[in-house]
Enzyme design. Structure first.
Site, mmCIF file in Angstrom:
data_model
loop_
_atom_site.group_PDB
_atom_site.id
_atom_site.type_symbol
_atom_site.label_atom_id
_atom_site.label_comp_id
_atom_site.label_asym_id
_atom_site.label_seq_id
_atom_site.Cartn_x
_atom_site.Cartn_y
_atom_site.Cartn_z
ATOM 1 N N LYS A 36 -14.347 20.398 8.880
ATOM 2 C CA LYS A 36 -13.627 19.148 9.123
ATOM 3 C C LYS A 36 -12.857 18.742 7.864
ATOM 4 O O LYS A 36 -13.047 19.322 6.793
ATOM 5 C CB LYS A 36 -14.611 18.045 9.528
ATOM 6 C CG LYS A 36 -15.641 17.694 8.477
ATOM 7 C CD LYS A 36 -16.607 16.641 8.990
ATOM 8 C CE LYS A 36 -17.654 16.307 7.924
ATOM 9 N NZ LYS A 36 -18.568 15.247 8.353
ATOM 10 N N ARG A 134 -26.109 5.519 12.009
ATOM 11 C CA ARG A 134 -24.667 5.659 12.136
ATOM 12 C C ARG A 134 -24.404 5.967 13.599
ATOM 13 O O ARG A 134 -24.514 5.081 14.431
ATOM 14 C CB ARG A 134 -24.168 6.746 11.165
ATOM 15 C CG ARG A 134 -22.662 6.763 10.962
ATOM 16 C CD ARG A 134 -22.262 7.728 9.865
ATOM 17 N NE ARG A 134 -22.639 9.109 10.154
ATOM 18 C CZ ARG A 134 -22.318 10.132 9.382
ATOM 19 N NH1 ARG A 134 -21.619 9.952 8.264
ATOM 20 N NH2 ARG A 134 -22.679 11.354 9.698
ATOM 21 N N HIS A 163 -28.951 13.954 11.969
ATOM 22 C CA HIS A 163 -28.285 14.029 10.670
ATOM 23 C C HIS A 163 -29.163 13.396 9.605
ATOM 24 O O HIS A 163 -29.588 12.248 9.753
ATOM 25 C CB HIS A 163 -26.935 13.305 10.732
ATOM 26 C CG HIS A 163 -26.029 13.609 9.578
ATOM 27 N ND1 HIS A 163 -25.247 14.743 9.542
ATOM 28 C CD2 HIS A 163 -25.788 12.940 8.433
ATOM 29 C CE1 HIS A 163 -24.559 14.748 8.414
ATOM 30 N NE2 HIS A 163 -24.869 13.676 7.721
ATOM 31 N N ARG A 222 -25.940 23.540 9.274
ATOM 32 C CA ARG A 222 -24.574 23.006 9.221
ATOM 33 C C ARG A 222 -24.114 22.814 7.766
ATOM 34 O O ARG A 222 -23.923 21.691 7.313
ATOM 35 C CB ARG A 222 -24.491 21.650 9.934
ATOM 36 C CG ARG A 222 -24.837 21.652 11.404
ATOM 37 C CD ARG A 222 -24.417 20.328 12.049
ATOM 38 N NE ARG A 222 -24.893 19.159 11.355
ATOM 39 C CZ ARG A 222 -25.979 18.456 11.698
ATOM 40 N NH1 ARG A 222 -26.707 18.824 12.733
ATOM 41 N NH2 ARG A 222 -26.329 17.382 11.008
ATOM 42 N N TYR A 266 2.801 2.939 -16.523
ATOM 43 C CA TYR A 266 2.805 1.570 -16.014
ATOM 44 C C TYR A 266 1.755 0.695 -16.709
ATOM 45 O O TYR A 266 0.667 1.158 -17.048
ATOM 46 C CB TYR A 266 2.522 1.557 -14.516
ATOM 47 C CG TYR A 266 3.623 2.115 -13.658
ATOM 48 C CD1 TYR A 266 4.858 1.486 -13.562
ATOM 49 C CD2 TYR A 266 3.423 3.281 -12.928
ATOM 50 C CE1 TYR A 266 5.869 2.002 -12.771
ATOM 51 C CE2 TYR A 266 4.422 3.803 -12.112
ATOM 52 C CZ TYR A 266 5.650 3.157 -12.044
ATOM 53 O OH TYR A 266 6.640 3.668 -11.261
ATOM 54 N N CYS A 313 0.613 8.015 -11.876
ATOM 55 C CA CYS A 313 1.681 7.497 -11.015
ATOM 56 C C CYS A 313 1.646 8.187 -9.649
ATOM 57 O O CYS A 313 0.844 9.082 -9.413
ATOM 58 C CB CYS A 313 3.037 7.718 -11.681
ATOM 59 S SG CYS A 313 3.148 7.091 -13.369
ATOM 60 N N MET A 314 2.536 7.772 -8.763
ATOM 61 C CA MET A 314 2.561 8.350 -7.428
ATOM 62 C C MET A 314 2.829 9.856 -7.465
ATOM 63 O O MET A 314 2.192 10.631 -6.744
ATOM 64 C CB MET A 314 3.615 7.663 -6.560
ATOM 65 C CG MET A 314 3.649 8.182 -5.122
ATOM 66 S SD MET A 314 4.897 7.372 -4.109
ATOM 67 C CE MET A 314 4.194 5.735 -3.955
ATOM 68 N N ASP A 315 3.759 10.278 -8.316
ATOM 69 C CA ASP A 315 4.184 11.675 -8.326
ATOM 70 C C ASP A 315 4.028 12.351 -9.682
ATOM 71 O O ASP A 315 4.266 13.554 -9.781
ATOM 72 C CB ASP A 315 5.662 11.775 -7.908
ATOM 73 C CG ASP A 315 5.934 11.025 -6.618
ATOM 74 O OD1 ASP A 315 5.354 11.407 -5.588
ATOM 75 O OD2 ASP A 315 6.709 10.048 -6.653
#
Length: 375
Positions: A36, A134, A163, A222, A266, A313-315
């Site tokens: 997953k 859960r 689980h 698992r 920043y 930063c973002m990039d």
């Protein structure tokens, strides 16, 4: 030159880790490979293809969409929907030969009604909540639930599962609670058998329990994190040798000398303690490189560690490479993995951001290309 930020996946390491886990369960349990969340960031279609050829017998995903992706990429083995299923997805589940996990009686009734409408039968696994609180039918209500399940003739109970919540725990209380969950699950299995429910698959053990708790292995285990070369806890490192499968790399995009006292990035959260050489890397939080690594994380350049300077930063991310001799534009940078004698593990990075290695790996974004190699 193409963008250098990539995640290299070692297919031989995946095979090694699977075989280590199979060796522990040989003759008793088969391996349900959990793929997953894009195989914990490693790329689900390619990972499933490799693990299926290496002996994994069944796969676990979270959603119907993840299951369909595996089918479209050629996975033939059974695929179990572990996290969430919806009656509205009935047609897609059937067409793509997916197996839903039923975790409450209303969902069970809804799926039974859809199967009856289509005049077919649907194989399902039923989840019992033994203390995780859960998803799952509470173990205290299991006896009554069996009466309901017995009346739903269009459902074929192919598996029963639960689980663990703290199987990797080493403290006395954690171990006691894990044993209590196992005992509750075993009692539920006995009740099911008395009602004539004897499923093909019984499964409870995650990665940690596969190694630490032999009675929990049942018919399937698992493993998730351990398939990818990470130990869920330090206590497991000496018990099973694993090889990290992922190495996240980039290269130096730009270099500049910054005077003493000048800020970087920043918010001016970092000021150069002396005249510094700052490297700019083409990776940021949009790639999954956490902003929480700001002023805390490290990378490997030239076989040495270098600290992140300022806010991620973002990039882009800046790194102080003042102590790395001979660094130049284009040099390889390892964000996660080994370079020379140094290594940054997912566990170490998780410590920097006060998280867990699961999040570190799953967060690597899809805009980071996965490159598959052997060795």
């Amino acid at each position: 030159m193409s963008r250098p930020t990539v995640a290299e996946i070692d297919l031989n390491a995946l095979r090694h880790n699977l075989q280590q886990l199979r060796r522990m369960t040989v003759g008793k349990a088969e391996v349900l490979a959990v793929v997953k969340a894009n195989a914990y960031g490693h790329g689900a279609p390619e990972v499933a293809r490799e693990l299926e050829s290496a002996g994994a017998r069944i796969f676990g995903v979270a959603t119907t969409e993840e299951g369909i992706e595996l089918r479209l990429s050629g996975t033939r083995a059974p695929i179990l929907l572990l996290a969430r299923t919806y009656p509205e997805e009935f047609d897609r589940i059937v067409v793509n030969r997916l197996t839903p996990v039923i975790y409450d009686l209303e969902i069970a009734r809804a799926f039974n009604a859809r199967a009856e409408k289509e005049r077919g039968r649907l194989s399902v696994h039923v989840k019992i909540d033994t203390g995780m609180n859960r998803l799952g039918i509470p173990w205290r209500e299991w006896k009554r639930a069996l009466e309901v399940l017995g009346s739903l003739k269009r459902l074929r109970v192919e598996g029963l599962l639960s689980h663990f919540s703290v199987a990797e725990g080493t403290g006395a209380e954690d171990r006691a609670f894990t044993r209590q969950q196992l005992s509750r699950f075993t009692r539920c299995l006995d009740l099911a058998a008395r009602k004539g429910i004897k499923p093909r698959y019984v499964h409870l053990a995650n990665s940690a329990a596969t190694v630490l708790l032999e009675p929990a292995r049942f018919i399937l285990v698992r493993p998730g994190l351990m398939l990818y070369g990470c130990h869920p806890s330090p206590a497991l490192r000496d018990l099973v040798p694993l090889e990290p499968a992922l190495c996240w790399k980039t290269s130096v995009l730009s270099l500049k000398k910054v005077p003493k006292g000048d800020p970087v990035s920043y918010g001016r959260a970092f000021r150069c303690p002396k005249e510094s050489l700052i490297a700019v890397l083409p990776v940021g939080y949009a790639d999954g490189y956490s902003r929480r690594l700001s002023n805390r994380g490290e990378v490997l350049i030239g076989g040495r560690r270098a600290k992140i300077a300022g806010i991620v930063c973002m990039d882009l991310t800046m790194v102080d490479v003042s102590e790395v001799p001979g660094v130049k534009v284009g040099d390889e940078v390892v964000l996660l993995g080994r370079q020379g004698a140094e290594e940054i593990t997912a566990t170490e990075m998780a410590g920097w951001i006060e998280s867990i290695p699961y999040e570190v790996l799953c967060a690597i974004g899809k805009r980071v290309p996965r490159v598959y190699r052997r060795g």
